[in-house]
Design a protein around this motif. Structure first.
Motif, PDB file in Angstrom:
ATOM      1  N   GLY A   1       0.785  -1.227   0.000  1.00  0.00           N
ATOM      2  CA  GLY A   1       0.000   0.000   0.000  1.00  0.00           C
ATOM      3  C   GLY A   1       0.815   1.275   0.000  1.00  0.00           C
ATOM      4  N   LEU A   2       2.114   1.186  -0.271  1.00  0.00           N
ATOM      5  CA  LEU A   2       2.966   2.388  -0.269  1.00  0.00           C
ATOM      6  C   LEU A   2       2.817   3.121  -1.601  1.00  0.00           C
ATOM      7  CD1 LEU A   2       5.187   3.903   1.390  1.00  0.00           C
ATOM      8  CD2 LEU A   2       6.876   2.624   0.005  1.00  0.00           C
ATOM      9  N   GLU A   3       2.704   4.442  -1.510  1.00  0.00           N
ATOM     10  CA  GLU A   3       2.707   5.250  -2.737  1.00  0.00           C
ATOM     11  C   GLU A   3       4.162   5.441  -3.149  1.00  0.00           C
ATOM     12  OE1 GLU A   3       1.135   9.580  -4.318  1.00  0.00           O
ATOM     13  OE2 GLU A   3       0.342   8.755  -2.457  1.00  0.00           O
ATOM     14  N   VAL A   4       4.630   4.567  -4.038  1.00  0.00           N
ATOM     15  CA  VAL A   4       6.072   4.501  -4.375  1.00  0.00           C
ATOM     16  C   VAL A   4       6.438   5.585  -5.381  1.00  0.00           C
ATOM     17  CG1 VAL A   4       7.947   3.017  -5.155  1.00  0.00           C
ATOM     18  CG2 VAL A   4       5.926   2.004  -4.043  1.00  0.00           C
ATOM     19  N   PRO A   5       7.455   6.407  -5.070  1.00  0.00           N
ATOM     20  CA  PRO A   5       7.943   7.376  -6.067  1.00  0.00           C
ATOM     21  C   PRO A   5       8.821   6.648  -7.102  1.00  0.00           C
ATOM     22  CG  PRO A   5       9.295   7.496  -4.102  1.00  0.00           C
ATOM     23  CD  PRO A   5       8.216   6.496  -3.791  1.00  0.00           C
ATOM     24  N   PRO A   6       9.116   7.283  -8.232  1.00  0.00           N
ATOM     25  CA  PRO A   6       9.977   6.621  -9.237  1.00  0.00           C
ATOM     26  C   PRO A   6      11.349   6.253  -8.652  1.00  0.00           C
ATOM     27  CG  PRO A   6       8.912   8.549 -10.169  1.00  0.00           C
ATOM     28  CD  PRO A   6       8.640   8.592  -8.698  1.00  0.00           C
ATOM     29  N   ILE A   7      11.787   5.050  -8.962  1.00  0.00           N
ATOM     30  CA  ILE A   7      13.080   4.546  -8.480  1.00  0.00           C
ATOM     31  C   ILE A   7      14.047   4.485  -9.672  1.00  0.00           C
ATOM     32  CG2 ILE A   7      14.303   2.652  -7.376  1.00  0.00           C
ATOM     33  CD1 ILE A   7      12.304   4.074  -5.537  1.00  0.00           C
ATOM     34  N   ALA A   8      15.216   5.105  -9.488  1.00  0.00           N
ATOM     35  CA  ALA A   8      16.225   5.120 -10.561  1.00  0.00           C
ATOM     36  C   ALA A   8      17.275   4.037 -10.320  1.00  0.00           C
ATOM     37  CB  ALA A   8      16.906   6.484 -10.641  1.00  0.00           C
TER      38      ALA A   8
ATOM     39  N   VAL B   1      14.332  -5.128 -19.997  1.00  0.00           N
ATOM     40  CA  VAL B   1      13.601  -4.286 -19.059  1.00  0.00           C
ATOM     41  C   VAL B   1      12.105  -4.590 -19.130  1.00  0.00           C
ATOM     42  CG1 VAL B   1      12.979  -1.922 -18.456  1.00  0.00           C
ATOM     43  CG2 VAL B   1      15.331  -2.457 -19.118  1.00  0.00           C
ATOM     44  N   HIS B   2      11.593  -4.724 -20.341  1.00  0.00           N
ATOM     45  CA  HIS B   2      10.167  -5.020 -20.515  1.00  0.00           C
ATOM     46  C   HIS B   2       9.800  -6.337 -19.845  1.00  0.00           C
ATOM     47  CE1 HIS B   2       6.601  -6.614 -22.636  1.00  0.00           C
ATOM     48  NE2 HIS B   2       6.209  -5.343 -22.635  1.00  0.00           N
ATOM     49  N   ALA B   3      10.667  -7.340 -19.991  1.00  0.00           N
ATOM     50  CA  ALA B   3      10.381  -8.654 -19.417  1.00  0.00           C
ATOM     51  C   ALA B   3      10.298  -8.584 -17.892  1.00  0.00           C
ATOM     52  CB  ALA B   3      11.454  -9.650 -19.853  1.00  0.00           C
ATOM     53  N   VAL B   4      11.193  -7.807 -17.258  1.00  0.00           N
ATOM     54  CA  VAL B   4      11.188  -7.714 -15.791  1.00  0.00           C
ATOM     55  C   VAL B   4       9.974  -6.915 -15.314  1.00  0.00           C
ATOM     56  CG1 VAL B   4      12.466  -6.916 -13.765  1.00  0.00           C
ATOM     57  CG2 VAL B   4      13.692  -7.951 -15.682  1.00  0.00           C
ATOM     58  N   LEU B   5       9.666  -5.809 -16.009  1.00  0.00           N
ATOM     59  CA  LEU B   5       8.482  -5.037 -15.634  1.00  0.00           C
ATOM     60  C   LEU B   5       7.212  -5.884 -15.762  1.00  0.00           C
ATOM     61  CD1 LEU B   5       9.249  -1.588 -17.347  1.00  0.00           C
ATOM     62  CD2 LEU B   5       9.199  -2.061 -14.883  1.00  0.00           C
TER      63      LEU B   5
ATOM     64  N   LEU C   1       4.511  -4.090 -13.239  1.00  0.00           N
ATOM     65  CA  LEU C   1       4.771  -2.712 -12.834  1.00  0.00           C
ATOM     66  C   LEU C   1       4.597  -1.768 -14.013  1.00  0.00           C
ATOM     67  CD1 LEU C   1       8.017  -3.100 -10.672  1.00  0.00           C
ATOM     68  CD2 LEU C   1       5.671  -2.804  -9.871  1.00  0.00           C
ATOM     69  N   PRO C   2       4.045  -0.578 -13.767  1.00  0.00           N
ATOM     70  CA  PRO C   2       3.993   0.432 -14.825  1.00  0.00           C
ATOM     71  C   PRO C   2       5.401   1.005 -15.040  1.00  0.00           C
ATOM     72  CG  PRO C   2       3.121   1.336 -12.792  1.00  0.00           C
ATOM     73  CD  PRO C   2       3.372  -0.126 -12.533  1.00  0.00           C
ATOM     74  N   PRO C   3       5.788   1.312 -16.288  1.00  0.00           N
ATOM     75  CA  PRO C   3       7.166   1.771 -16.549  1.00  0.00           C
ATOM     76  C   PRO C   3       7.496   3.115 -15.927  1.00  0.00           C
ATOM     77  CG  PRO C   3       5.811   1.902 -18.529  1.00  0.00           C
ATOM     78  CD  PRO C   3       5.009   1.146 -17.517  1.00  0.00           C
ATOM     79  N   ASN C   4       6.474   3.945 -15.570  1.00  0.00           N
ATOM     80  CA  ASN C   4       6.781   5.254 -15.007  1.00  0.00           C
ATOM     81  C   ASN C   4       7.377   5.167 -13.601  1.00  0.00           C
ATOM     82  OD1 ASN C   4       4.100   4.410 -14.118  1.00  0.00           O
ATOM     83  ND2 ASN C   4       3.971   6.446 -13.173  1.00  0.00           N
ATOM     84  N   LEU C   5       7.329   3.988 -12.980  1.00  0.00           N
ATOM     85  CA  LEU C   5       7.945   3.819 -11.656  1.00  0.00           C
ATOM     86  C   LEU C   5       9.439   3.512 -11.737  1.00  0.00           C
ATOM     87  CD1 LEU C   5       5.242   1.841  -9.639  1.00  0.00           C
ATOM     88  CD2 LEU C   5       5.823   4.285  -9.516  1.00  0.00           C
ATOM     89  N   LEU C   6       9.963   3.348 -12.957  1.00  0.00           N
ATOM     90  CA  LEU C   6      11.369   2.994 -13.106  1.00  0.00           C
ATOM     91  C   LEU C   6      12.061   4.064 -13.962  1.00  0.00           C
ATOM     92  CD1 LEU C   6      13.322   0.650 -12.330  1.00  0.00           C
ATOM     93  CD2 LEU C   6      12.932  -0.274 -14.627  1.00  0.00           C
ATOM     94  N   LYS C   7      13.176   4.551 -13.484  1.00  0.00           N
ATOM     95  CA  LYS C   7      13.980   5.526 -14.232  1.00  0.00           C
ATOM     96  C   LYS C   7      15.374   4.920 -14.441  1.00  0.00           C
ATOM     97  CE  LYS C   7      13.453   9.906 -13.658  1.00  0.00           C
ATOM     98  NZ  LYS C   7      13.419  11.318 -13.194  1.00  0.00           N
TER      99      LYS C   7
END
Length: 717
Positions: A542-549, A565-569, A574-580
């Motif tokens: 339930g955590l509102e996670v900020p983007p992680i780089a 990257v697509h395979a792991v997401l 996970l939505p891609p906007n959470l990963l930088k």
């Protein structure tokens, strides 16, 4: 007894007194012919000169006479028994004269020479020289054909003689007019080039042009054909069938009484056989006949050249000497054929392990040398040594025998251990001997300090592999804080290694080892997987996670990265906007054509790209315009001096201004003081990352800060 031809001439003279008109002219013509024949061979027998063949002498390659015909016997006065077996020098008029017969490549095999008869008389002769070849096409001897040049030889006779010599020459002869059109060629021209006289006459010499020479070279040749002076050299020509061949060529011109050029002529020889022989000799001199590898001579040449460059450019390199274990016992047991095959197979494995620019040499027996002529770090030589040893791990299957073999390697590095090839080889072999005496497979540096560093490097590599397998690695998360709200708006995942014996190991130590050994690929995959797993766990809680780089190494950035990257997401939903993805500037100079398509794929997937450590490498507005980068991170080295260091302030201000113009987000790394924060906020920097707010945190502590909504106090300090 009077010569029968003289009696015939007298009879013709008597008859001429009684004749007139056409009959007289015919008789005078017959008389002239008879007199010419007498002049050309005044000592001929009553049977007539026509019965004698042209003087011909055969010689071996050292000039010893192996053939002596009747014409030669008549010309010189020596019988075959007297001449055979002697060196041709005994016929020379001048003992200091060079043996012309030994030098066929001086531009002409036709010459005028002085010779001595048995009687002691010295005379001039026209000499035509031809090489004889054996079945393999190699020179085996010479044939010299001679014609005596008498003082009374008429211009017409000389022309006839020279024409015969040209036609019978073993060299190709080509004559052009003042407009560079071919007007005459000889038989050898046709034999060498494939063009008949009919096909060549009227054309220009360009029919033989290969296209292998540059404009300057062609200008030299054309200048000689236009009278600049004789020219001699080697040219690559082209035969009628398109085959290229090397030729030795002499070019000169003919002028008339007013010194105008009327003709140019080229005399050339096909020197393919000599060039092939030269290449074979060169190969034998520089390469090992069994393995085809460079030998010690070529290794020395190449290393000497590299050392000269290294002195000037302060470069680094290394020399490795390697010897095989158990090689002698294999030879004693299985014989030389198995030994030779094994050496060739080992050479192939070594060669496949090395870079193209590395020199692999067989020194002798079971010893090899490797010259690493350009390396970034001296420790890299140890990595190469380990790869060479690893290439021997798999057995060699030869004639049904499953053979295993090991090796010992010694390493000397330059410039520390020396700057002479022989010194480096000696020191490397000394280090190898120490390894061999220990009875273990392995490598050792000549320098004790380098040896210790190499052992440390090897330890880190081995332990890092173990850390991946035994879950010793962790990700900590350093918050990124907004300079507008003070809230946590993101985080950078940083790799941490807690060794069971040494405790926490600095990334500054183990990441370079991972880069050098290729382990960075495995580490990068682990970081991507672990970061996505952790994000999924936080979301499920339930955590509102900020983007992680996460940081992407340049070695990871290949065409397969978007799919990985697509395979792991997808695996962790996970939505891609959470990963930088954070990349470094060194990646951007690999070439836009290689990098941009990969970047565009990642951005199209919804991922954001950040440029890490900006300003430390190849910072350029030009590439920032080309690449789809959304965030610039100001390197900590420019933040430390803020706000007091003038240069740091100027650089930070320039980076922020540039990023604002390009509408990119700006993150400052390594912010530790409120003064630094205030200065960066006033510049317009968007986010900060550093100890002022928080170091990198374990997952649980980072989660707590996010849940509690911790903020950075933005008041001026």
């Amino acid at each position: 007894m009077p010569d029968a031809r003289l009696e015939a001439c007298i009879a013709l003279c008597r008859r001429a007194r009684e004749l007139d008109g056409a009959a007289l002219l015919q008789t005078l013509s017959e008389l002239e012919s008879a007199l010419n024949e007498m002049r050309l061979s005044p000592t001929a027998s009553p049977q007539g000169r026509a019965a004698l063949p042209q003087p011909e002498i055969r010689m071996d390659l050292l000039g010893y006479i192996t053939g002596w015909n009747a014409g030669a016997e008549h010309l010189f006065g020596y019988t075959a028994e007297e001449a055979l077996g002697q060196n041709v020098l005994f016929l020379y008029a001048d003992s200091s004269e060079e043996i012309a017969e030994m030098f066929l490549d001086d531009g002409s095999a036709v010459m005028e020479v002085r010779r001595r008869k048995k009687s002691g008389d010295i005379f001039w002769a026209s000499l035509s020289l031809t090489a004889e070849r054996d079945e393999a096409g190699q020179p085996a001897g010479f044939v010299a054909r001679m014609s005596e040049i008498g003082d009374g030889l008429s211009d017409e006779d000389k022309l006839r003689l020279h024409a015969r010599i040209i036609e019978d020459s073993d060299q190709g002869i080509l004559i052009t007019d003042s407009e560079e059109r071919i007007v005459s060629v000889n038989t050898a021209f046709t034999r060498i080039t494939g063009y008949t006289a009919a096909e060549a006459i009227g054309k220009t010499p360009d029919i033989l042009r290969s296209g292998k020479h540059n404009a300057d070279f062609r200008a030299q040749v054309r200048s000689a054909m236009r009278g600049a002076g004789p020219w001699h050299g080697e040219i690559i020509g082209k035969r009628k069938n398109g085959e290229h061949f090397p030729q030795s060529v002499s070019i000169s011109v003919v002028r008339n009484d007013t010194n105008d050029i009327t003709h140019a002529f080229s005399i050339f020889s096909d020197i393919s056989v000599y060039k092939e022989a030269e290449a074979r000799i060169q190969h034998l001199a520089n390469y090992d006949s069994l393995t085809g590898l460079p030998n010690r001579s070529l290794l020395t040449q190449l290393t000497d050249q590299a050392l000269t460059v290294a002195r000037r450019q302060h470069g680094h390199g290394a020399m490795l000497v390697l010897a095989l274990y158990r090689f002698t016992s294999i030879y004693d047991t299985l014989g030389h054929e198995v030994r030779d095959t094994l050496l060739r197979d080992i050479s192939q494995r070594f060669r496949a392990t090395l870079r193209d620019e590395d020199v692999l040499c067989r020194l002798d027996g079971d010893r090899f040398a490797v010259a690493l002529l350009d390396i970034q770090k001296r420790e890299h030589a140890g990595i190469v040594a380990q790869k060479l040893l690893s290439s021997l791990d798999a057995p060699f299957l030869i004639d049904g025998h499953n053979l295993r073999i090991g090796a010992s390697i010694g390493i000397a590095v330059y410039p520390e251990d020396g700057m002479e090839t022989d010194t480096l080889l000696r020191f490397a072999d000394s280090a190898r001997t120490r390894v061999h005496q220990s009875g273990e497979v392995g490598y050792m540096f000549f320098s004790a300090e380098m040896n210790q560093r190499a052992k440390e490097h090897l330890w880190f590599e081995s332990e890092l592999r173990r850390a991946l397998a035994e879950s010793q690695l962790q990700l900590h998360y350093q918050p990124k804080v907004s300079l507008r709200s003070g809230r946590i708006v993101g985080a950078e995942a940083l790799l941490r290694w807690k060794h069971p014996e040494r405790g926490m190991v600095s990334p500054g130590i183990f990441v370079p080892v991972a880069e050098e050994t290729g382990l960075i690929l495995s580490l990068g995959d682990w970081v991507l997987e672990e970061a996505c797993r952790q994000i999924r766990q936080w979301k499920d809680a339930g955590l509102e996670v900020p983007p992680i780089a996460i940081n992407i190494s340049s070695r990871q950035f290949d065409a397969a990265l978007p799919e990985r990257v697509h395979a792991v997401l997808d695996k962790h939903q996970l939505p891609p906007n959470l990963l930088k993805l954070e990349i470094t500037e060194s990646l951007l100079v690999r070439g836009a054509e290689n990098v941009i398509p990969i970047m565009n794929q990642l951005v199209a997937m919804g991922l954001a790209l950040a440029l890490d450590d900006f300003g430390t490498g190849y910072s350029s507005l030009a590439y920032l315009k080309k690449f789809p980068i959304s965030t610039l991170k100001i390197d900590r080295s420019f933040v430390i001096g803020l706000p007091h260091e003038e240069n740091d302030c100027a650089i930070a201000r320039a980076i922020v201004t540039m990023a604002q113009q390009l509408r990119q987000e700006i993150v400052a790394e390594g912010v530790e003081t409120r003064e630094q924060m205030s200065f960066l906020r006033d510049l317009g920097c968007d986010q900060l990352q550093g100890y002022l707010f928080s170091p990198a945190l374990p997952p649980a502590e980072f989660e707590r800060k996010v849940r509690d909504g911790e903020r950075l106090a933005l008041r001026r300090g």
